[in-house]
Design a protein around this motif. Sequence first.
Motif, PDB file in Angstrom:
ATOM      1  N   ASP A   1      -5.789   1.138   7.256  1.00  0.00           N
ATOM      2  CA  ASP A   1      -5.159   0.023   7.971  1.00  0.00           C
ATOM      3  C   ASP A   1      -3.821  -0.355   7.351  1.00  0.00           C
ATOM      4  O   ASP A   1      -3.082  -1.169   7.906  1.00  0.00           O
ATOM      5  N   ASP A   2      -3.528   0.214   6.187  1.00  0.00           N
ATOM      6  CA  ASP A   2      -2.272  -0.058   5.497  1.00  0.00           C
ATOM      7  C   ASP A   2      -1.181   0.811   6.112  1.00  0.00           C
ATOM      8  O   ASP A   2      -0.958   1.940   5.702  1.00  0.00           O
ATOM      9  N   LEU A   3      -0.496   0.264   7.116  1.00  0.00           N
ATOM     10  CA  LEU A   3       0.475   1.061   7.855  1.00  0.00           C
ATOM     11  C   LEU A   3       1.698   1.423   7.017  1.00  0.00           C
ATOM     12  O   LEU A   3       2.386   2.405   7.317  1.00  0.00           O
ATOM     13  N   GLU A   4       1.990   0.661   5.971  1.00  0.00           N
ATOM     14  CA  GLU A   4       3.106   1.030   5.102  1.00  0.00           C
ATOM     15  C   GLU A   4       2.769   2.281   4.290  1.00  0.00           C
ATOM     16  O   GLU A   4       3.622   3.123   4.034  1.00  0.00           O
ATOM     17  N   LYS A   5       1.503   2.391   3.883  1.00  0.00           N
ATOM     18  CA  LYS A   5       1.043   3.607   3.203  1.00  0.00           C
ATOM     19  C   LYS A   5       1.140   4.798   4.156  1.00  0.00           C
ATOM     20  O   LYS A   5       1.630   5.877   3.781  1.00  0.00           O
ATOM     21  N   VAL A   6       0.672   4.596   5.380  1.00  0.00           N
ATOM     22  CA  VAL A   6       0.745   5.641   6.401  1.00  0.00           C
ATOM     23  C   VAL A   6       2.198   6.030   6.658  1.00  0.00           C
ATOM     24  O   VAL A   6       2.543   7.216   6.744  1.00  0.00           O
ATOM     25  N   ARG A   7       3.065   5.020   6.746  1.00  0.00           N
ATOM     26  CA  ARG A   7       4.484   5.278   6.999  1.00  0.00           C
ATOM     27  C   ARG A   7       5.104   6.131   5.886  1.00  0.00           C
ATOM     28  O   ARG A   7       5.875   7.052   6.153  1.00  0.00           O
TER      29      ARG A   7
END
Length: 226
Positions: free
Chosen positions: A160-166
Amino acid sequence: MAVNTEAYQTVKQELDAKQVTLVAVSKTKPVEDIVELYDSGHRDFGENYVQELVDKQAALPKDIRWHFIGHLQSNKVKYIAPFVQLIHGVDSLKLLKEINKEAGKNNRIIDVLLQVHIAQEETKFGLNEEELNLIIQEFENLKMTNVRVCGLMGMASFSDDLEKVRSEFRYLKMLFNKSADKFTIHPSPFTILSMGMSGDYKVAVEEGSTMVRIGSLLFGARNSSK
């Protein structure tokens, strides 16, 4: 749940505006659902299992562009080599050689993507940066004529950590740019960056994806019995 045609039209328009290819992930879904999306004009479908793909290809219209997006074993390549449009998950030189061999037997040139491991999850397949550079170098040296490396594919962490995904997508885009410069002999159209799924495709597109693989948004939750 059958196809969510409203969601499909929304996502398709959004991606078309950004010149991003939508691969509808139809694994475990019945032929009827694929036909429904096909009748809406869609042609790019992705499957994870060789036997399921072979069965569906035989039963469905021949102008469908089939993408194999699962982990492909070398001994299964021969079953999809006659018709597959794009193999997304090439993660070894052995597999690349087998695809080249089977493509030659079918008088075809098969397009592939090299899969890079970008997630912080050991369950995902893929090459690290060093392995990626080695496979590109070997591909150039061996001059395989029946396979084209058209880009890279990667799956971000399920988070759910979209910054990590980004940051993972951004890293893959950096590798994509560096890899494109290394193809000096083979005239591959190194233009495809396949990253992004139902939960993170918007971030992936923002970070440079040219192809996304979306299933649950279009077809609903997958059949967990498979």
